[in-house]
Design a protein around this motif. Sequence first.
Motif, PDB file in Angstrom:
ATOM      1  N   SER A   5      53.644 145.059  55.750  1.00  0.00           N
ATOM      2  CA  SER A   5      53.254 144.517  54.449  1.00  0.00           C
ATOM      3  C   SER A   5      52.066 143.593  54.636  1.00  0.00           C
ATOM      4  O   SER A   5      51.990 142.861  55.621  1.00  0.00           O
ATOM      5  CB  SER A   5      54.400 143.722  53.836  1.00  0.00           C
ATOM      6  N   PRO A  15      50.367 144.082  42.562  1.00  0.00           N
ATOM      7  CA  PRO A  15      51.273 145.205  42.867  1.00  0.00           C
ATOM      8  C   PRO A  15      50.523 146.488  43.235  1.00  0.00           C
ATOM      9  O   PRO A  15      50.940 147.200  44.154  1.00  0.00           O
ATOM     10  CB  PRO A  15      52.074 145.377  41.577  1.00  0.00           C
ATOM     11  N   ILE A  16      49.424 146.776  42.551  1.00  0.00           N
ATOM     12  CA  ILE A  16      48.671 148.001  42.850  1.00  0.00           C
ATOM     13  C   ILE A  16      48.072 147.936  44.251  1.00  0.00           C
ATOM     14  O   ILE A  16      48.000 148.938  44.955  1.00  0.00           O
ATOM     15  CB  ILE A  16      47.590 148.289  41.785  1.00  0.00           C
ATOM     16  N   HIS A  18      49.379 146.354  46.871  1.00  0.00           N
ATOM     17  CA  HIS A  18      50.451 146.592  47.839  1.00  0.00           C
ATOM     18  C   HIS A  18      50.849 148.064  47.871  1.00  0.00           C
ATOM     19  O   HIS A  18      51.034 148.645  48.937  1.00  0.00           O
ATOM     20  CB  HIS A  18      51.659 145.720  47.519  1.00  0.00           C
ATOM     21  N   LYS A  19      50.970 148.683  46.699  1.00  0.00           N
ATOM     22  CA  LYS A  19      51.358 150.091  46.627  1.00  0.00           C
ATOM     23  C   LYS A  19      50.301 150.969  47.299  1.00  0.00           C
ATOM     24  O   LYS A  19      50.624 151.891  48.046  1.00  0.00           O
ATOM     25  CB  LYS A  19      51.540 150.496  45.161  1.00  0.00           C
ATOM     26  N   PHE A  20      49.031 150.662  47.050  1.00  0.00           N
ATOM     27  CA  PHE A  20      47.981 151.471  47.653  1.00  0.00           C
ATOM     28  C   PHE A  20      47.854 151.206  49.154  1.00  0.00           C
ATOM     29  O   PHE A  20      47.522 152.102  49.920  1.00  0.00           O
ATOM     30  CB  PHE A  20      46.628 151.256  46.958  1.00  0.00           C
ATOM     31  N   THR A  22      50.336 150.701  51.170  1.00  0.00           N
ATOM     32  CA  THR A  22      51.331 151.557  51.830  1.00  0.00           C
ATOM     33  C   THR A  22      50.880 153.016  51.805  1.00  0.00           C
ATOM     34  O   THR A  22      51.111 153.742  52.771  1.00  0.00           O
ATOM     35  CB  THR A  22      52.732 151.417  51.201  1.00  0.00           C
ATOM     36  N   PHE A  23      50.229 153.435  50.707  1.00  0.00           N
ATOM     37  CA  PHE A  23      49.685 154.796  50.654  1.00  0.00           C
ATOM     38  C   PHE A  23      48.668 154.991  51.770  1.00  0.00           C
ATOM     39  O   PHE A  23      48.690 155.997  52.478  1.00  0.00           O
ATOM     40  CB  PHE A  23      49.019 155.072  49.299  1.00  0.00           C
ATOM     41  N   LYS A 106      53.279 158.643  46.016  1.00  0.00           N
ATOM     42  CA  LYS A 106      52.687 157.306  46.086  1.00  0.00           C
ATOM     43  C   LYS A 106      51.457 157.213  45.185  1.00  0.00           C
ATOM     44  O   LYS A 106      51.248 156.209  44.503  1.00  0.00           O
ATOM     45  CB  LYS A 106      52.322 156.949  47.526  1.00  0.00           C
ATOM     46  N   GLU A 109      52.387 156.809  41.505  1.00  0.00           N
ATOM     47  CA  GLU A 109      52.765 155.431  41.200  1.00  0.00           C
ATOM     48  C   GLU A 109      51.527 154.557  41.040  1.00  0.00           C
ATOM     49  O   GLU A 109      51.435 153.749  40.112  1.00  0.00           O
ATOM     50  CB  GLU A 109      53.674 154.875  42.287  1.00  0.00           C
ATOM     51  N   VAL A 110      50.569 154.726  41.940  1.00  0.00           N
ATOM     52  CA  VAL A 110      49.318 153.969  41.853  1.00  0.00           C
ATOM     53  C   VAL A 110      48.583 154.329  40.563  1.00  0.00           C
ATOM     54  O   VAL A 110      48.044 153.458  39.873  1.00  0.00           O
ATOM     55  CB  VAL A 110      48.423 154.229  43.095  1.00  0.00           C
ATOM     56  N   MET A 113      50.067 152.541  37.641  1.00  0.00           N
ATOM     57  CA  MET A 113      49.661 151.129  37.657  1.00  0.00           C
ATOM     58  C   MET A 113      48.212 150.979  37.196  1.00  0.00           C
ATOM     59  O   MET A 113      47.899 150.089  36.398  1.00  0.00           O
ATOM     60  CB  MET A 113      49.815 150.551  39.067  1.00  0.00           C
TER      61      MET A 113
END
Length: 127
Positions: A5, A15-16, A18-20, A22-23, A106, A109-110, A113
């Motif tokens: 992380s 949030p976007i 963090h999500k990206f 991980t992608f 993933k 989800e991005v 967002m």
Amino acid sequence: MTIKSPPPDGIFTLPIFHKFYTFLCTLSDSITLFPKKDRYALGTRLQNIALDFFVLIIRANYEQGLKRHALLREASIQLDLLKILLRISKDTRALAENHYLRLQLKLQEVGKMLGGWIKSANTKNPA
């Protein structure tokens, strides 16, 4: 595969982001499994577009008004390009089906967002 992380401060709290993040980690791991003939063309292109998207969302976070909206629209284009290149990677068998499905999920989800962020920017700055 362990995804680290990002540190919890500044831009990293989006949030976007963090999500990206991980992608991007998952994409990087998947590209190492590409056949050599695809790794340096298609794989490099995927990574470059993903990094360009990252830059756009970071820049958009620091802007307001029409500049933010323009950056978010450009980010949306980059996201569409990523989806297309991932599909090409799967269809040419450079990317295994299970890796494609994980990455595509993933990206969806991005995309949701990003769509919310664009809608919010449109509401604050109607044309």
